[in-house]
Design a protein around this motif. Structure first.
Motif, PDB file in Angstrom:
ATOM      1  N   SER A  29       3.324   1.700  -6.179  1.00 10.79           N
ATOM      2  CA  SER A  29       2.197   0.793  -6.011  1.00 10.79           C
ATOM      3  C   SER A  29       1.497   1.068  -4.677  1.00 10.79           C
ATOM      4  CB  SER A  29       2.633  -0.667  -6.091  1.00 10.79           C
ATOM      5  OG  SER A  29       3.553  -0.968  -5.068  1.00 10.79           O
ATOM      6  N   GLN A  30       0.202   0.818  -4.651  1.00  7.37           N
ATOM      7  CA  GLN A  30      -0.588   1.034  -3.448  1.00  7.37           C
ATOM      8  C   GLN A  30      -1.519  -0.157  -3.237  1.00  7.37           C
ATOM      9  OE1 GLN A  30      -1.438   5.607  -4.484  1.00  7.37           O
ATOM     10  NE2 GLN A  30      -2.129   5.056  -2.421  1.00  7.37           N
ATOM     11  N   ASN A  31      -1.678  -0.512  -1.979  1.00  7.29           N
ATOM     12  CA  ASN A  31      -2.581  -1.602  -1.623  1.00  7.29           C
ATOM     13  C   ASN A  31      -3.314  -1.280  -0.332  1.00  7.29           C
ATOM     14  OD1 ASN A  31      -2.084  -3.981  -3.535  1.00  7.29           O
ATOM     15  ND2 ASN A  31      -0.011  -3.297  -3.013  1.00  7.29           N
ATOM     16  N   PRO A  32      -4.595  -1.690  -0.247  1.00  9.63           N
ATOM     17  CA  PRO A  32      -5.398  -2.247  -1.338  1.00  9.63           C
ATOM     18  C   PRO A  32      -5.828  -1.173  -2.324  1.00  9.63           C
ATOM     19  CG  PRO A  32      -6.774  -1.871   0.569  1.00  9.63           C
ATOM     20  CD  PRO A  32      -5.368  -1.490   0.984  1.00  9.63           C
ATOM     21  N   ARG A  33      -6.404  -1.554  -3.418  1.00 13.04           N
ATOM     22  CA  ARG A  33      -6.893  -0.580  -4.374  1.00 13.04           C
ATOM     23  C   ARG A  33      -8.269  -0.045  -3.949  1.00 13.04           C
ATOM     24  NH1 ARG A  33      -4.985  -0.565  -9.485  1.00 13.04           N
ATOM     25  NH2 ARG A  33      -6.281   1.315  -9.589  1.00 13.04           N
ATOM     26  N   HIS A  34      -9.011  -0.878  -3.273  1.00  9.80           N
ATOM     27  CA  HIS A  34     -10.342  -0.477  -2.794  1.00  9.80           C
ATOM     28  C   HIS A  34     -10.528  -1.002  -1.373  1.00  9.80           C
ATOM     29  CE1 HIS A  34     -11.600   0.560  -6.915  1.00  9.80           C
ATOM     30  NE2 HIS A  34     -10.890  -0.497  -7.266  1.00  9.80           N
ATOM     31  N   LYS A  35     -11.226  -0.206  -0.555  1.00  7.28           N
ATOM     32  CA  LYS A  35     -11.506  -0.625   0.811  1.00  7.28           C
ATOM     33  C   LYS A  35     -12.876  -0.100   1.196  1.00  7.28           C
ATOM     34  CE  LYS A  35     -10.560  -2.248   4.941  1.00  7.28           C
ATOM     35  NZ  LYS A  35     -10.361  -3.715   5.181  1.00  7.28           N
TER      36      LYS A  35
END
Lengths: 114, 115
Positions: free
Chosen positions: B5-11
């Motif tokens: 999992s990765q966060n955030p998906r958008h920046k």
């Protein structure tokens, strides 16, 4: 340095037909691994199939199979009985057995027509 | 879900700002990789960790980039003083290497836009 070349930026196939995606690579090593990854639109990359260079037998995974030609440094992916869900970017990748990073090609966008 | 999992998906950020991304690998995986993917290209290797040790860095990883993996679990990638050229998808992958057998599993990525 190892390089991976995918000469087909885009390919299309009719649903239920067969399509072959091309990949060539350049390396001076004899022990390495090759991969095909699929990246659907806005979704994460998933492994389709892998091939160990020391194995002569071509890898197969259900409808996906490869044609590995070590002397020609060629590693093509054949998709049989194409389905709408196969539409995606397909990346060919190389990893040396001694190394840690994977080298990717630029990708081939596959469209499946109903 | 036991995937990467990765966060955030958008920046979205303004040029000159700092940004930090997080990656949570598959729990039993001891290796973690960061890649950068620009539009129309395949992923390019940035760096990799084995447990908590950062063992390899690409020349693509300028001094403005730093990555950590404290305790060998999650990892962070920080970009300082962002530039428009940093706009890309940042992908994380994890794996478990047994001898030479290894398959990298990718996360969904963090898409960065620098205005």
């Amino acid at each position: 340095a190892q390089t991976v070349t995918q000469s087909q930026p885009e390919m299309s196939v009719q649903e239920a037909e067969t399509v072959t995606l091309s990949c060539t690579y350049d390396t001076s090593e004899s022990d390495y691994y090759l991969f095909w990854y699929k990246q659907p639109p806005s979704r994460q990359m998933i492994l389709v199939i892998r091939q160990e260079a020391y194995k002569q037998q071509n890898a197969t995974e259900n409808r996906f199979s490869v044609n590995f030609q070590k002397a020609a440094k060629s590693f093509s992916l054949k998709i049989s009985d194409s389905q709408l869900g196969d539409a995606a970017m397909y990346f060919c990748a190389y990893r040396s057995a001694r190394g840690n990073d994977m080298r990717f090609g630029a990708g081939t966008r596959l469209t499946v027509k109903p | 879900d036991t995937g990467v999992s990765q966060n955030p998906r958008h920046k979205i950020t303004k040029r000159g700002q700092n940004v930090t991304f997080r990656c949570d690998p598959i729990s039993e995986h001891n290796r973690l990789y960061w890649y950068r993917q620009t539009l129309g290209q395949g992923p390019e290797f940035l760096t990799y960790f084995q447990n908590e040790a950062q063992l390899e860095k690409s020349r693509l990883l300028s001094d403005r980039f730093s990555a950590e993996r404290p305790k060998g679990s999650f990892s962070t990638l920080e970009i300082q003083r962002t530039e428009q050229g940093d706009s890309a998808m940042y992908l994380c992958a994890s794996s478990y290497r047994d001898r030479d057998q290894e398959t990298q599993y990718f996360g969904p990525g963090t898409r960065l836009l620098v205005l």
